[in-house]
Motif scaffolding. Structure first.
Motif, short mmCIF file in Angstrom:
data_model
loop_
_atom_site.label_atom_id
_atom_site.label_comp_id
_atom_site.label_asym_id
_atom_site.label_seq_id
_atom_site.Cartn_x
_atom_site.Cartn_y
_atom_site.Cartn_z
N ARG A 165 0.91 -1.16 0.00
CA ARG A 165 -0.03 0.01 0.02
C ARG A 165 0.82 1.39 -0.04
NH1 ARG A 165 -5.01 -0.88 3.89
NH2 ARG A 165 -5.74 -2.86 3.17
N HIS A 166 0.48 2.10 -0.91
CA HIS A 166 1.29 3.43 -0.98
C HIS A 166 0.67 4.72 -0.55
CE1 HIS A 166 -1.01 2.94 -4.72
NE2 HIS A 166 -0.91 4.49 -4.67
N THR A 167 -0.73 4.69 -0.12
CA THR A 167 -1.39 5.80 0.43
C THR A 167 -1.30 5.99 1.93
OG1 THR A 167 -3.35 4.41 0.65
CG2 THR A 167 -2.95 5.61 -1.49
N VAL A 168 -1.38 7.31 2.16
CA VAL A 168 -1.14 7.51 3.85
C VAL A 168 -2.73 7.98 4.27
CG1 VAL A 168 1.12 8.23 4.03
CG2 VAL A 168 -0.50 9.92 3.19
N PRO A 169 -3.04 7.62 5.41
CA PRO A 169 -2.03 7.02 6.61
C PRO A 169 -2.26 5.44 6.42
CG PRO A 169 -4.19 7.43 7.39
CD PRO A 169 -4.25 8.11 6.11
N GLN A 170 -0.81 4.82 6.85
CA GLN A 170 -0.91 3.24 7.25
C GLN A 170 -0.56 3.22 8.71
OE1 GLN A 170 -1.66 1.01 5.20
NE2 GLN A 170 -1.85 2.45 3.49
N ILE A 171 -1.55 2.73 9.43
CA ILE A 171 -1.42 2.60 10.81
C ILE A 171 -0.89 1.22 11.24
CG2 ILE A 171 -2.69 3.03 12.86
CD1 ILE A 171 -4.36 4.54 11.01
N PHE A 172 -0.18 1.25 12.32
CA PHE A 172 0.17 -0.23 12.68
C PHE A 172 -0.03 0.04 14.34
CE2 PHE A 172 2.65 0.36 8.89
CZ PHE A 172 2.56 -0.84 8.56
N VAL A 173 -0.65 -1.04 14.73
CA VAL A 173 -0.49 -1.29 16.45
C VAL A 173 0.30 -2.55 16.68
CG1 VAL A 173 -2.20 -1.98 18.21
CG2 VAL A 173 -2.95 -0.19 16.37
N GLY A 189 -4.35 -0.73 8.68
CA GLY A 189 -4.66 -0.25 7.49
C GLY A 189 -4.50 1.28 7.44
N GLY A 190 -5.64 1.66 6.83
CA GLY A 190 -5.63 3.45 6.79
C GLY A 190 -6.82 3.86 7.73
N CYS A 191 -7.33 5.22 7.71
CA CYS A 191 -8.07 5.77 8.49
C CYS A 191 -9.44 4.99 8.37
CB CYS A 191 -8.42 7.19 7.78
SG CYS A 191 -9.54 8.20 8.96
N ASP A 192 -10.04 4.56 7.21
CA ASP A 192 -11.27 3.97 7.42
C ASP A 192 -11.29 2.63 8.14
OD1 ASP A 192 -12.36 5.85 5.66
OD2 ASP A 192 -12.09 4.62 3.73
N GLU A 193 -10.31 2.08 8.04
CA GLU A 193 -10.28 0.62 8.83
C GLU A 193 -9.97 1.18 10.33
OE1 GLU A 193 -8.78 -0.07 4.77
OE2 GLU A 193 -8.20 1.23 6.07
N LEU A 194 -9.22 1.92 10.74
CA LEU A 194 -9.10 2.59 11.97
C LEU A 194 -10.49 2.88 12.62
CD1 LEU A 194 -6.92 2.99 14.35
CD2 LEU A 194 -7.22 5.54 13.46
N TYR A 195 -11.28 3.68 12.01
CA TYR A 195 -12.68 3.76 12.23
C TYR A 195 -13.42 2.83 12.29
CZ TYR A 195 -12.07 9.03 12.93
OH TYR A 195 -11.55 10.32 13.22
N ARG A 253 -15.83 1.39 15.37
CA ARG A 253 -17.15 1.08 15.55
C ARG A 253 -17.55 -0.15 15.95
NH1 ARG A 253 -16.40 4.30 10.87
NH2 ARG A 253 -16.65 2.47 9.66
N ALA A 254 -16.75 -1.10 15.68
CA ALA A 254 -17.01 -2.59 15.79
C ALA A 254 -16.64 -3.06 17.43
CB ALA A 254 -16.32 -3.33 14.89
N GLY A 255 -15.93 -2.07 18.10
CA GLY A 255 -15.61 -2.19 19.48
C GLY A 255 -14.35 -2.96 19.51
N LYS A 256 -13.56 -3.13 18.50
CA LYS A 256 -12.29 -3.81 18.21
C LYS A 256 -11.00 -3.18 18.50
CE LYS A 256 -14.57 -7.55 15.46
NZ LYS A 256 -14.54 -8.10 14.21
N LEU A 257 -11.02 -1.84 18.58
CA LEU A 257 -10.02 -0.88 18.61
C LEU A 257 -9.18 -1.02 19.99
CD1 LEU A 257 -7.93 0.88 17.21
CD2 LEU A 257 -9.12 2.89 17.79
N ASP A 258 -10.21 -1.00 20.93
CA ASP A 258 -9.54 -0.80 22.42
C ASP A 258 -8.87 -2.11 22.83
OD1 ASP A 258 -10.15 1.66 23.03
OD2 ASP A 258 -12.15 1.22 23.76
N PRO A 259 -9.47 -3.36 22.50
CA PRO A 259 -8.76 -4.85 22.56
C PRO A 259 -7.50 -4.72 22.01
CG PRO A 259 -11.21 -5.14 22.41
CD PRO A 259 -10.79 -3.70 22.13
N LEU A 260 -7.27 -4.30 20.43
CA LEU A 260 -6.22 -4.37 19.79
C LEU A 260 -5.15 -3.36 20.51
CD1 LEU A 260 -4.88 -5.34 17.39
CD2 LEU A 260 -5.69 -3.42 16.26
N LEU A 261 -5.44 -2.26 21.16
CA LEU A 261 -4.38 -1.41 21.76
C LEU A 261 -3.86 -2.21 22.86
CD1 LEU A 261 -6.39 1.75 20.90
CD2 LEU A 261 -4.04 0.96 20.10
N GLU A 262 -4.59 -2.89 23.74
CA GLU A 262 -4.00 -3.45 24.92
C GLU A 262 -3.07 -4.35 24.85
OE1 GLU A 262 -7.48 -5.19 26.86
OE2 GLU A 262 -8.69 -3.27 26.89
N ALA A 263 -2.27 -4.11 25.71
CA ALA A 263 -0.77 -4.95 25.60
C ALA A 263 -1.11 -6.47 25.93
CB ALA A 263 0.35 -4.28 26.81
#
Length: 85
Positions: A51-59, A65-71, A75-85
């Protein structure tokens, strides 16, 4: 919390939106501005599977992925669990 890294460019509205969400959640992240550091774009593309477009996000080692995937994760409630160590 896992480390978060985001590849951006200064004129990218999607980059600003992604950073806004992370800031609202109190997530600290490191930012790689590929405009200021053009040599890092190849690194981003390798890590992001071409992928060559920005943003590209890594946890941690996970490519979100990008902004749409992050949001979408938020929305799906999956970001917080992904961020947890």
């Amino acid at each position: 919390m896992k480390p978060v890294e985001i590849y951006t460019s200064p004129m990218c509205g999607f980059c600003h939106a992604a950073k806004r969400l992370l800031n609202q959640k109190g997530v600290q992240f490191s930012e790689v501005d590929i405009w200021a550091e053009p040599g890092r774009k190849a690194e981003m593309m390798q890590r992001a599977g071409g992928r060559h477009t920005v943003p590209q996000i890594f946890v941690g080692e996970t490519h979100v992925g990008g902004c749409d995937e992050l949001y979408g994760l938020e929305r799906a409630g999956k970001l917080d669990p992904l961020l947890e160590a």
